[in-house]
Design a protein around this motif. Structure first.
Motif, PDB file in Angstrom:
ATOM      1  N   SER A 536       0.847  -1.186   0.000  1.00  0.00           N
ATOM      2  CA  SER A 536       0.000   0.000   0.000  1.00  0.00           C
ATOM      3  C   SER A 536       0.883   1.237   0.000  1.00  0.00           C
ATOM      4  O   SER A 536       1.984   1.226   0.567  1.00  0.00           O
ATOM      5  CB  SER A 536      -0.909   0.040   1.241  1.00  0.00           C
ATOM      6  OG  SER A 536      -1.852  -1.005   1.228  1.00  0.00           O
ATOM      7  N   SER A 537       0.406   2.312  -0.633  1.00  0.00           N
ATOM      8  CA  SER A 537       1.187   3.545  -0.666  1.00  0.00           C
ATOM      9  C   SER A 537       0.292   4.703  -1.032  1.00  0.00           C
ATOM     10  O   SER A 537      -0.833   4.523  -1.510  1.00  0.00           O
ATOM     11  CB  SER A 537       2.338   3.437  -1.679  1.00  0.00           C
ATOM     12  OG  SER A 537       1.826   3.443  -3.003  1.00  0.00           O
ATOM     13  N   THR A 538       0.818   5.913  -0.841  1.00  0.00           N
ATOM     14  CA  THR A 538       0.166   7.133  -1.308  1.00  0.00           C
ATOM     15  C   THR A 538       1.148   7.902  -2.160  1.00  0.00           C
ATOM     16  O   THR A 538       2.280   8.157  -1.725  1.00  0.00           O
ATOM     17  CB  THR A 538      -0.290   8.014  -0.133  1.00  0.00           C
ATOM     18  OG1 THR A 538      -1.175   7.262   0.703  1.00  0.00           O
ATOM     19  CG2 THR A 538      -1.006   9.254  -0.634  1.00  0.00           C
ATOM     20  N   THR A 539       0.769   8.213  -3.397  1.00  0.00           N
ATOM     21  CA  THR A 539       1.676   8.891  -4.312  1.00  0.00           C
ATOM     22  C   THR A 539       0.933   9.994  -5.059  1.00  0.00           C
ATOM     23  O   THR A 539      -0.290  10.079  -5.023  1.00  0.00           O
ATOM     24  CB  THR A 539       2.266   7.908  -5.349  1.00  0.00           C
ATOM     25  OG1 THR A 539       1.184   7.277  -6.039  1.00  0.00           O
ATOM     26  CG2 THR A 539       3.132   6.859  -4.687  1.00  0.00           C
ATOM     27  N   THR A 540       1.725  10.821  -5.758  1.00  0.00           N
ATOM     28  CA  THR A 540       1.161  11.885  -6.584  1.00  0.00           C
ATOM     29  C   THR A 540       1.047  11.395  -8.013  1.00  0.00           C
ATOM     30  O   THR A 540       2.036  10.964  -8.609  1.00  0.00           O
ATOM     31  CB  THR A 540       2.050  13.139  -6.536  1.00  0.00           C
ATOM     32  OG1 THR A 540       2.179  13.571  -5.179  1.00  0.00           O
ATOM     33  CG2 THR A 540       1.436  14.257  -7.360  1.00  0.00           C
ATOM     34  N   ASN A 541      -0.151  11.419  -8.561  1.00  0.00           N
ATOM     35  CA  ASN A 541      -0.370  11.081  -9.961  1.00  0.00           C
ATOM     36  C   ASN A 541      -0.810  12.331 -10.714  1.00  0.00           C
ATOM     37  O   ASN A 541      -1.618  13.115 -10.214  1.00  0.00           O
ATOM     38  CB  ASN A 541      -1.447  10.003 -10.108  1.00  0.00           C
ATOM     39  CG  ASN A 541      -1.072   8.717  -9.402  1.00  0.00           C
ATOM     40  OD1 ASN A 541      -1.706   8.348  -8.421  1.00  0.00           O
ATOM     41  ND2 ASN A 541      -0.053   8.039  -9.865  1.00  0.00           N
ATOM     42  N   PHE A 542      -0.273  12.496 -11.934  1.00  0.00           N
ATOM     43  CA  PHE A 542      -0.639  13.662 -12.738  1.00  0.00           C
ATOM     44  C   PHE A 542      -1.691  13.261 -13.762  1.00  0.00           C
ATOM     45  O   PHE A 542      -1.484  12.330 -14.546  1.00  0.00           O
ATOM     46  CB  PHE A 542       0.599  14.241 -13.428  1.00  0.00           C
ATOM     47  CG  PHE A 542       1.399  15.147 -12.524  1.00  0.00           C
ATOM     48  CD1 PHE A 542       1.289  16.520 -12.614  1.00  0.00           C
ATOM     49  CD2 PHE A 542       2.243  14.604 -11.567  1.00  0.00           C
ATOM     50  CE1 PHE A 542       2.014  17.340 -11.777  1.00  0.00           C
ATOM     51  CE2 PHE A 542       2.970  15.423 -10.725  1.00  0.00           C
ATOM     52  CZ  PHE A 542       2.860  16.804 -10.825  1.00  0.00           C
TER      53      PHE A 542
END
Length: 814
Positions: A536-542
């Motif tokens: 699991s993770s939290t990332t920035t998607n464009f």
């Protein structure tokens, strides 16, 4: 017989078999001689290890298509990267260099026949090689899959490579859907040192390399040490950024477009060491060992944060900043084993360990929620994956009649997988509570965590393991003098998802001395990786040039469950292969093989569900502090069909002079078949769950046709090689509405010339893509500052977009 009952009985029996095998005295297998100077005829007569557990055959005699590539062929590609060399030699292989895809920029995935990298099984000296701990979560290339890191295997240490172009899970277990790559390391070679230097036509991408091999024989065996050092600088093909950079009241507001982004291959420094050894314990028993260690430090850019960006702290970066991901990647692989004879059986017992650690560091960054007290560099956490295997195999030959042999192989394997996600330092993930400090949005909430790669938080830490137990049986015989028949069965039980049974039948008919047809049919599977099941993770998607904070949640997480997630099942496959091989005299060989692969319950990532595109879940996302979510699911079935064509020609002029021509061509087509299995909870959001961009990625993002032709002329001490590579067109999509663009076909040429000085020195000069060809530029959009502008080329280009690369190498034997 009930397959489940058979699997359960077989796997219990295998544990007993393993214990018994550990009391035997096994040995090392065949030691290949140097094959630097093999002729085409000699190469076809060389015994190969892949494709059959019961008897080593030549490439021409094999029941299934197996290609063999020598160390000399690998070196003539001019590539210091083993995966890149294979792409140059094998038309059905795709090898991408991801760009601006976070940690994926540092692990290049190798795909076969348009399937994902985790659907290709990789072996080292016949033993399973480990994959990396990282998933390609922010990449449409190899999306959602892990990959074997081919750069951890020094190209100078490879004796030959065998590629089985056929499904073989019934023989080798999970992952062997698209095929198998078996890498044979050198033993007892001449001692040598090689240094190389390369640079791109744009005067970037400088590469320095040093390789050394030292080995020796002694009365009871031999050993070999090798090391490889490779340092490569970045490449950059980014365009200008014409967006507003500063606030309207800033004196620099009307500044012209600037170059503030990097777009190309990542910078890295690789260091790998290894050894192979064997010792005879008695005339029938030998001990063998292989060990490799690798260490890589990389650096790749993220997206530039403009001065006016809400994620910037202008007191720290008044002119914006370009953050960098700087991972440290460590690899370990080791195998020890024995081979011997026990009551007429050839026995091989081995233990293998493989491990990968990826430590993520970020520099030239900040955590905006900490305000002006934010540090500029962070440790963002680490991923760890390891596999441990114990394998026992027995084989022998029986005589059914005077002329009909029966070859049998039985074996068992126990495997243990471990997966671990560890948190980063607190500043890398914490929300410091500081609002936006200035500008029109002052006082608003800003992003938390390190910019470009938020650190792994304690809530995302995880430790998981699983084990599996397998038994297998292989048999081969002749029905008549000219018809060979092979069969394999494998029963396997996994602690997390249960049992699977797979089988394969192969048939070959030798109608003439120089003509044979062959075919096979079999079933296969791929177990979900532990990272797919639990990461699991939290990332920035464009999306359309705008940043969104989204979470990837495993199927155990409440968010994923409310979006319809279920525990992952293994992928299942059906493989069909048919073809023929022709030898025309002693100079020409033609091999044609058609294939069909159907994959059921293929594992994929859903699209990003957000408050905008899935408003029913707005409160759910807000309660967990994320803008959106996605997860892994067994959603689709796919089919792959195609044709491999190989032509090999050799004309010998004298003992040291010859002309070699090799053509490798591949036709390949991937389709999604049947209904998409969408959960009821998100049924109204079908276009989010499985968007058009994902359809194109699976079916159209890789050329349907590829061909490569190599012409090599040897004249005494000089060798000249010219290679042409044609890549068919492919389709990419842009933006949230997935506008399609066809990227035209392309042709690139490689060339090198080598000359030997005396007996111990060889000098090589050459180039890759010597005509400096680039793919089509991407489309431009008024509302998107990146596509076609800052990012002029698609990362899906099968030959990249770095332009020409020229190199030189000097090697010394001693």
């Amino acid at each position: 017989m009930n397959p489940q009952k058979f699997a359960s009985t077989a796997t219990r029996a295998s544990s007993i078999l393993l214990c018994l095998f550990l009391f035997f005295h096994p040995v090392m297998g065949q030691q290949p001689d140097s094959i630097y100077q093999l002729s085409l005829r000699e190469l076809l007569s060389m015994k190969i290890e892949l494709g059959s557990r019961v008897e080593q055959r030549t490439k021409f005699e094999a029941l299934a298509p197996v290609d063999v590539y020598t160390s000399e062929q690998l070196m003539q590609t001019g590539c210091q990267d083993l995966g890149a060399a294979l792409q140059r030699l094998v038309s059905s292989v795709q090898y991408f260099t991801p760009t601006l895809m976070d940690g994926a920029d540092h692990v290049y995935p190798l795909l076969m026949r348009g399937l994902n990298a985790d659907q290709v099984l990789v072996l080292i000296n016949g033993k399973r090689y480990h994959s990396t701990a990282m998933l390609f979560e922010n990449s449409r290339i190899n999306k959602g899959a892990a990959a074997v890191d081919f750069r951890t295997i020094p190209i100078h240490a490879v004796e030959r490579i065998e590629i089985l172009k056929d499904g073989a899970s019934a023989q080798y277990g999970s992952d062997a859907i698209a095929g198998i790559i078996n890498i044979i390391l050198k033993t007892n070679q001449e001692n040598s040192v090689a240094v190389n230097y390369g640079i791109n036509s744009e005067l970037d991408g400088q590469q320095y390399g040093l390789s050394a091999i030292y080995g020796s024989k002694f009365s009871q065996g031999n050993y070999q040490f090798f090391l490889n050092y490779n340092d490569k600088d970045k490449t950059d093909r980014a365009g200008l950024d014409d967006r507003e950079q500063y606030f309207a009241n800033d004196p620099l507001y009307l500044a012209p477009p600037v170059k503030n982004q990097e777009y190309g291959q990542a910078k890295f420094t690789d260091f790998n060491i290894g050894t192979t050894a064997s010792v005879s314990l008695d005339p029938q028993t030998r001990f063998y060992a292989v060990a490799m260690l690798g260490h890589r430090v990389g650096e790749s850019p993220g997206y530039f944060r403009r001065p006016l960006d809400n994620r910037n702290v202008r007191e720290i970066y008044p002119h914006g900043f370009l953050p960098f991901i700087a991972p440290v990647i460590k690899n370990t692989n080791a195998t020890v084993g024995l081979e011997t004879k026990v009551h007429g059986w050839d026995c091989d017992i081995s233990a293998t360990y493989g491990g990968n650690t990826m430590e993520f560091h970020v520099k030239n960054s900040l955590n905006a929620s900490l305000g002006a007290r934010s540090p500029q560099s962070f440790y963002c956490g680490s991923l760890f994956y390891s596999q441990q295997l114990v394998n026992a195999n027995l084989k022998r030959k029986y005589s059914l009649t005077e002329e009909i042999p029966l070859f049998l192989a039985v074996g068992a394997e126990f495997g243990l997988d471990n997966y671990k996600v560890e948190k980063g330092d607190q500043n890398s993930y914490v929300n410091g509570g500081v609002p936006i400090l200035d500008g029109p949005n002052a006082g608003g909430q800003t992003a938390s965590g390190a910019q470009v790669l938020p650190g792994i938080s304690p809530s995302n830490e995880i430790r998981r393991n699983r084990h599996n137990l397998a038994t297998y049986l292989d048999a081969e015989t002749k029905l008549f003098d000219f018809i060979s028949l092979g069969g394999a069965a494998r029963a396997e039980e996994y602690s997390d998802f249960g049992e699977t049974v797979n089988g394969k039948i192969s048939l070959r008919a030798d109608f003439l001395k120089y003509f044979a047809i062959r075919g096979s049919v079999g079933t296969g599977f791929r177990a979900p990786s532990l990272s797919q099941a639990y990461y699991s993770s939290t990332t920035t998607n464009f999306i359309d040039g705008l940043p969104y904070e989204n979470g990837l949640f495993n199927t155990e997480h409440p968010i994923a469950r409310q979006l319809g997630a279920k525990p992952l099942k293994p992928e299942r496959s059906e493989n069909f292969n048919a073809g023929f091989i022709v030898k025309v005299g002693n100079n020409l060989n033609i091999l044609i093989d058609a294939y069909y692969i159907k994959v059921y319950d293929r594992i994929m990532l859903t699209g990003n569900f957000t408050a905008n595109n899935a408003p029913d879940f707005t409160n759910l996302f807000a309660s967990y502090g994320v803008g959106g979510a996605r997860y892994f699911t067994n959603a689709i079935n796919t089919s792959t069909q195609g044709l491999d064509f190989t032509l090999e020609f050799l004309q010998t002029f004298s003992e040291r002079s010859n002309l070699k021509i090799i053509n490798s061509s591949n036709f390949n087509n991937n389709k999604i078949v049947g209904d998409i299995k969408i959960p009821q909870q998100v049924h109204q959001y079908f276009d989010v769950f499985f968007d058009q961009g994902e359809v194109i990625r699976i079916t159209e993002s890789i050329p349907d046709f590829r061909t490569s032709t190599e012409v090599t002329l040897k004249l005494n001490k000089t060798s000249l090689s010219v290679k042409g590579h044609y890549f068919g067109s492919f389709i990419v999509t842009h933006g949230s509405v997935f506008i399609e663009q066809e990227i035209s076909s392309g042709m690139v040429f490689d060339m090198n010339i080598s000359h030997s000085i005396g007996k111990n020195i060889q000098v090589t000069l050459g180039g890759v893509n010597i005509l400096n060809n680039y793919p089509d530029e991407q489309m431009k959009f008024d509302t998107d500052a990146f596509t076609g502008k800052i990012f002029p080329y698609s990362p899906f280009s099968p030959y990249g977009f770095a332009g020409a690369h020229f190199y030189g190498q000097v090697s010394f034997k001693f």
